[in-house]
Structure formats: C-alpha cells, structure tokens
Design a protein around this motif. Structure first.
Motif, PDB file in Angstrom:
ATOM      1  N   GLY A 139      27.148  11.084   7.901  1.00  0.00           N
ATOM      2  CA  GLY A 139      27.648  12.371   7.449  1.00  0.00           C
ATOM      3  C   GLY A 139      27.762  13.421   8.534  1.00  0.00           C
ATOM      4  N   GLY A 140      27.402  13.069   9.774  1.00  0.00           N
ATOM      5  CA  GLY A 140      27.408  14.044  10.860  1.00  0.00           C
ATOM      6  C   GLY A 140      28.500  13.789  11.879  1.00  0.00           C
ATOM      7  N   GLU A 141      28.416  14.486  13.002  1.00  0.00           N
ATOM      8  CA  GLU A 141      29.403  14.385  14.070  1.00  0.00           C
ATOM      9  C   GLU A 141      28.776  13.822  15.336  1.00  0.00           C
ATOM     10  OE1 GLU A 141      32.456  17.926  14.144  1.00  0.00           O
ATOM     11  OE2 GLU A 141      30.436  18.723  13.891  1.00  0.00           O
ATOM     12  N   SER A 142      29.551  13.109  16.083  1.00  0.00           N
ATOM     13  CA  SER A 142      29.140  12.704  17.422  1.00  0.00           C
ATOM     14  C   SER A 142      29.477  13.826  18.401  1.00  0.00           C
ATOM     15  CB  SER A 142      29.885  11.428  17.835  1.00  0.00           C
ATOM     16  OG  SER A 142      31.266  11.701  17.969  1.00  0.00           O
ATOM     17  N   GLY A 143      28.880  13.757  19.575  1.00  0.00           N
ATOM     18  CA  GLY A 143      29.231  14.701  20.614  1.00  0.00           C
ATOM     19  C   GLY A 143      30.699  14.604  20.999  1.00  0.00           C
ATOM     20  N   LEU A 144      31.243  13.402  20.934  1.00  0.00           N
ATOM     21  CA  LEU A 144      32.653  13.195  21.236  1.00  0.00           C
ATOM     22  C   LEU A 144      33.531  13.963  20.249  1.00  0.00           C
ATOM     23  CD1 LEU A 144      34.920  11.778  22.784  1.00  0.00           C
ATOM     24  CD2 LEU A 144      34.601   9.793  21.281  1.00  0.00           C
ATOM     25  N   SER A 145      33.174  13.922  18.969  1.00  0.00           N
ATOM     26  CA  SER A 145      33.942  14.638  17.947  1.00  0.00           C
ATOM     27  C   SER A 145      33.900  16.139  18.180  1.00  0.00           C
ATOM     28  CB  SER A 145      33.400  14.315  16.554  1.00  0.00           C
ATOM     29  OG  SER A 145      33.542  12.944  16.254  1.00  0.00           O
ATOM     30  N   VAL A 146      32.725  16.642  18.554  1.00  0.00           N
ATOM     31  CA  VAL A 146      32.596  18.078  18.826  1.00  0.00           C
ATOM     32  C   VAL A 146      33.451  18.469  20.024  1.00  0.00           C
ATOM     33  CG1 VAL A 146      30.997  19.902  19.499  1.00  0.00           C
ATOM     34  CG2 VAL A 146      30.310  18.200  17.792  1.00  0.00           C
ATOM     35  N   THR A 147      33.400  17.681  21.084  1.00  0.00           N
ATOM     36  CA  THR A 147      34.205  17.969  22.271  1.00  0.00           C
ATOM     37  C   THR A 147      35.690  17.957  21.938  1.00  0.00           C
ATOM     38  OG1 THR A 147      32.502  16.921  23.646  1.00  0.00           O
ATOM     39  CG2 THR A 147      34.666  17.279  24.657  1.00  0.00           C
TER      40      THR A 147
END
Length: 225
Positions: free
Chosen positions: A119-127
């Motif tokens: 249900g969360g985000e990876s650092g890649l998705s945030v970037t």
C-alpha cells in the motif's frame, strides 16, 4: 540563468520524537516545530524570494506560510512534493513494523528505493513524481529565488537524484533535521549544485556543529557498535 531553490523540510511535528512512520499521515507542527520555522523565517526575511511552494500536507503548508509571511506571498501547493507513503506501516513505530511485517521490513531496509511496503511507495516512485515537479518550478523561475517546503524522504531522494548518488542508500547516507535549510542552485533545469545541506544554524544553540543523528528510522545507523 541561475535559479536558487530553498528546499526546506517542515518543522518538528507532534510525532517527530516518537520514531513513527508518518509519511502520508497529516500530523500538525508542534509548538517546537513552529518556533524552528519562525527562526528560519527571520533568517530568510530579507532574501528576495519570488515564490513559495509546498507539499499539500498540513505540516508543510503551515511551514511555508510562516516562511512566506515576511514576503507577503501566497503558497502554491504541489502534489508531487508530498511525503513518501508507507502504506500499512503508517502510524506504527519501527519496532511495531519489524514485529508485524518482518520480511517486508527486511526487504525495505535493504533497498528502500526499489521496494515499497504493501500500500506504500518506493523511493523510485517518489522520485518519479517529485523530480519533474521540482524541475518544472525551476523552469518557471529563471534568475529568481524560490522556496519549497517538503519532507524528509522526498528531499533526500531529490538530492540523491540531482547529485547522482546511489539512492538505495539515501536513508543511511543523508539526513534532514526538522526545519532544515538546503540550497540548490540551478544553471538550468538539468544542472544543479548543492550549496547548503541540512543547515539548522537558525535554531541550534551551538552554531558550530549540527546535532548528532539519533533515532532516524535507519536501523543501519542505530546499530550498536
């Protein structure tokens, strides 16, 4: 062209001292956090900041409003600058997450850039959402100073990307204190220089050295020697 970006982490919140995952949890600034930001506001009051942007979360909007007050500027919310979502970990302490989701937590500790909890985000998705948002702001403000209020993980991921660091280690190698000031100078939207990093001299009692990092949600750092 030279665009200067003041990239600011929001002030301390009511959960800052509790070692909890609170990425998408909309917690308010604490009284201490507001004081940290007021001191930064006084520090930047005479700088010619043309525009103020913020993640749409309450703690960043409040931070940006305090900082913008001496300049009589409005705040523009930018969704791409919001904090990383920790999914089902939100609101839980690191110890609770490690106990409830041990395999998930181990994978995230090893590579928080590529892996995300359920249900969360990876650092890649945030970037992928934050970097275009930042570069769009830079392109809109040639030869101006702008301020962006964002979050701990988002700022570290942006700096990792702009400077070419291995972002898999962003949690272990980079820190961001509450109400810290970072300055990025852009020659153009593709070329950035980090001029100031994680500076808290506006509210530190000892202006010569930053405090030692403690309890930063990084098991690598907290490991006993």
């Amino acid at each position: 062209m030279t665009t200067r970006v003041y990239l600011v982490r929001h002030g301390a919140t009511v959960l800052s001292a509790e070692d909890r995952f609170a990425g998408e949890t909309d917690v308010p600034l604490s009284d201490a956090g507001r004081e940290q930001v007021r001191r930064l506001s006084a520090r930047l009051a005479e700088d010619g900041i043309a525009a103020f942007y913020a993640s749409p979360m309450g703690r960043t909007i409040e931070t940006a409003r305090i900082l913008a007050h001496p300049h009589a500027k409005e705040i523009t919310p930018v969704s791409g600058m919001r904090e990383i979502s920790h999914g089902r970990w939100e609101g839980k302490t690191r110890a609770e997450v490690e106990r409830l989701y041990p395999e998930e937590y181990q994978r995230w500790e090893a590579d928080p850039f590529s892996f995300a909890p359920e249900g969360g985000e990876s650092g890649l998705s945030v970037t992928a959402r934050a970097l275009p948002a930042l570069l769009s702001i830079v392109a809109d403000h040639p030869n101006e100073h702008v301020l962006i209020a964002s979050h701990k993980a988002t700022i570290r991921l942006l700096i990792s990307s702009l400077l070419g660091f291995d972002a898999r280690n962003y949690r272990d190698r980079l820190d961001q204190s509450p109400a810290s000031l970072n300055i990025l100078d852009f020659k153009d939207p593709s070329k950035a220089r980090l001029t100031l990093f994680n500076d808290t001299s506006h509210y530190m009692a000892d202006l010569s050295l930053p405090s030692e990092p403690l309890g930063r949600l990084s098991k690598w750092w907290d490991r006993k020697s």
